[in-house]
Design a protein around this motif. Structure first.
Motif, PDB file in Angstrom:
ATOM      1  N   ASP A  13       0.829  -1.210   0.000  1.00 23.00           N
ATOM      2  CA  ASP A  13       0.000   0.000   0.000  1.00 23.00           C
ATOM      3  C   ASP A  13       0.867   1.265   0.000  1.00 23.00           C
ATOM      4  O   ASP A  13       1.996   1.261   0.494  1.00 23.00           O
ATOM      5  N   ASP A  14       0.305   2.342  -0.558  1.00 19.54           N
ATOM      6  CA  ASP A  14       0.871   3.689  -0.415  1.00 19.54           C
ATOM      7  C   ASP A  14       2.333   3.776  -0.888  1.00 19.54           C
ATOM      8  O   ASP A  14       3.192   4.298  -0.180  1.00 19.54           O
ATOM      9  N   LYS A  31       0.163   6.713  -2.858  1.00 21.01           N
ATOM     10  CA  LYS A  31       0.316   7.427  -1.594  1.00 21.01           C
ATOM     11  C   LYS A  31      -0.828   8.419  -1.424  1.00 21.01           C
ATOM     12  O   LYS A  31      -1.438   8.844  -2.410  1.00 21.01           O
ATOM     13  N   PRO A  32      -1.124   8.821  -0.184  1.00 24.79           N
ATOM     14  CA  PRO A  32      -2.067   9.932   0.002  1.00 24.79           C
ATOM     15  C   PRO A  32      -1.584  11.159  -0.773  1.00 24.79           C
ATOM     16  O   PRO A  32      -0.420  11.549  -0.676  1.00 24.79           O
ATOM     17  N   LYS A  78      -5.985  10.549  -4.846  1.00 24.07           N
ATOM     18  CA  LYS A  78      -6.219   9.841  -3.590  1.00 24.07           C
ATOM     19  C   LYS A  78      -5.996  10.847  -2.460  1.00 24.07           C
ATOM     20  O   LYS A  78      -4.862  11.151  -2.117  1.00 24.07           O
TER      21      LYS A  78
END
Length: 313
Positions: free
Chosen positions: A193-194, A223-224, A312
């Motif tokens: 993730d991310d 990623k955020p 995101k």
């Protein structure tokens, strides 16, 4: 003298972590599970059968893929891909995941874009220090001044033959840094993730069995603050152009496939798959359903293709 600083892709986000070898991001692929019926072009097949058929299509066309792209689009696909990079506008330090990008078209454009941007930064810096000696300049480069500025691209494709073509092109073009090749399924990406700043997929998402699952995976690995960008064939919005486009697609492209690549059926499927892909607004809603925000799209060439973008957040 200190090296010029790279601007962050989004200023408000925290600094990028230190780069790690690309293969450290890879996790094992799980086994594929059979499912219900779906479409393969205009044909109804099982979900498991579609995956196998799509793989065979791209395995068959891999060696002639780039030649056929130029022939089918009269070279316009190059302009569309350049526009995708302009919309991305990556900065040095960007970590890109290019999915279904086996032959490397997006990856090579990304690397060239970053190199050109870094050279411009270096030239601006040198203009402010015109009294530097050549020894000082050489020392500057030795102290970690990379032409990629820490940027990296991972090309992920399920088809080994497409990746093989991409690797050969990379060697020919001299792209030997900042680039990794990974075998992986868009519906179940082999990454944690991310991990990435930008996710791109060009002319690939219509070939996956579960588009919604591929979109969710794109959201997961970003990623955020990360950005999703998709370049895909779409719905033509001019009725006259639409009729001409249909005539060209069904009467000319398969013939080209037979003459140039010795493969009528694969290009017949590719034409049919375009007609089965959702139009711009519907695909926009699918991207939003996957969790992306600020989703927009831009139609190009009267809607023959569209670039969809989402974040995101």
């Amino acid at each position: 003298m200190a090296a010029p600083r790279c601007r962050a892709l989004w200023g408000w986000r925290r600094a990028l972590p230190s780069p790690r070898p690309p293969l450290a991001w890879v996790r094992p692929l799980s086994t594929e599970k059979p499912g219900a019926d779906t479409h393969f072009g205009f044909e109804t097949v099982s979900e498991e059968e579609k995956g196998n058929k799509v793989y065979q299509v791209f395995e068959s066309v891999a060696k002639k893929y780039d030649v056929m792209n130029d022939s089918m689009s009269l070279g316009i696909h190059r302009v569309w891909k350049d526009l995708l990079l302009q919309k991305m506008h990556p900065f040095c330090g960007t970590k890109l995941l290019d999915v279904a990008g086996g032959t490397g078209d997006i990856a090579f454009r990304f690397l060239n874009y970053i190199k050109a941007q870094t050279r411009r930064q270096q030239q601006r810096e040198l203009k402010t220090h015109q009294n530097l000696s050549w020894g000082d300049i050489a020392k500057w480069y030795q102290n970690g001044q990379s032409p990629l500025g820490g940027s990296h691209v991972v090309v992920c494709d399920i088809n080994k033959e497409m990746l093989k073509v991409g690797k050969q092109k990379a060697r020919t073009l001299g792209h030997n840094k900042g680039l990794a090749w990974v075998v992986g399924d868009a519906e179940e990406l082999p990454f944690d993730d991310d991990k990435f700043d930008v996710y791109t997929i060009a002319f690939g998402i219509r070939n996956v069995t579960h588009i919604d699952q591929a979109l969710q995976e794109a959201h997961r690995v970003l990623k955020p603050g990360g950005r999703f960008l998709c370049l895909e064939f779409s719905q033509v919005n001019n009725p006259i152009i639409s009729r001409l486009y249909d005539l060209y697609s069904f009467q000319v492209i398969p013939v080209m496939g037979e003459v140039i690549a010795g493969d009528w059926k694969s290009y017949q499927y590719l034409v049919e798959s375009i007609r089965r892909f959702p139009p711009q607004e519907e695909f926009k809603e699918m991207i939003e359903d996957a969790g992306f925000q600020k989703v927009t799209y831009e139609s190009l060439t009267s809607g023959i293709v569209a670039i969809h973008s989402g974040f995101k957040l």
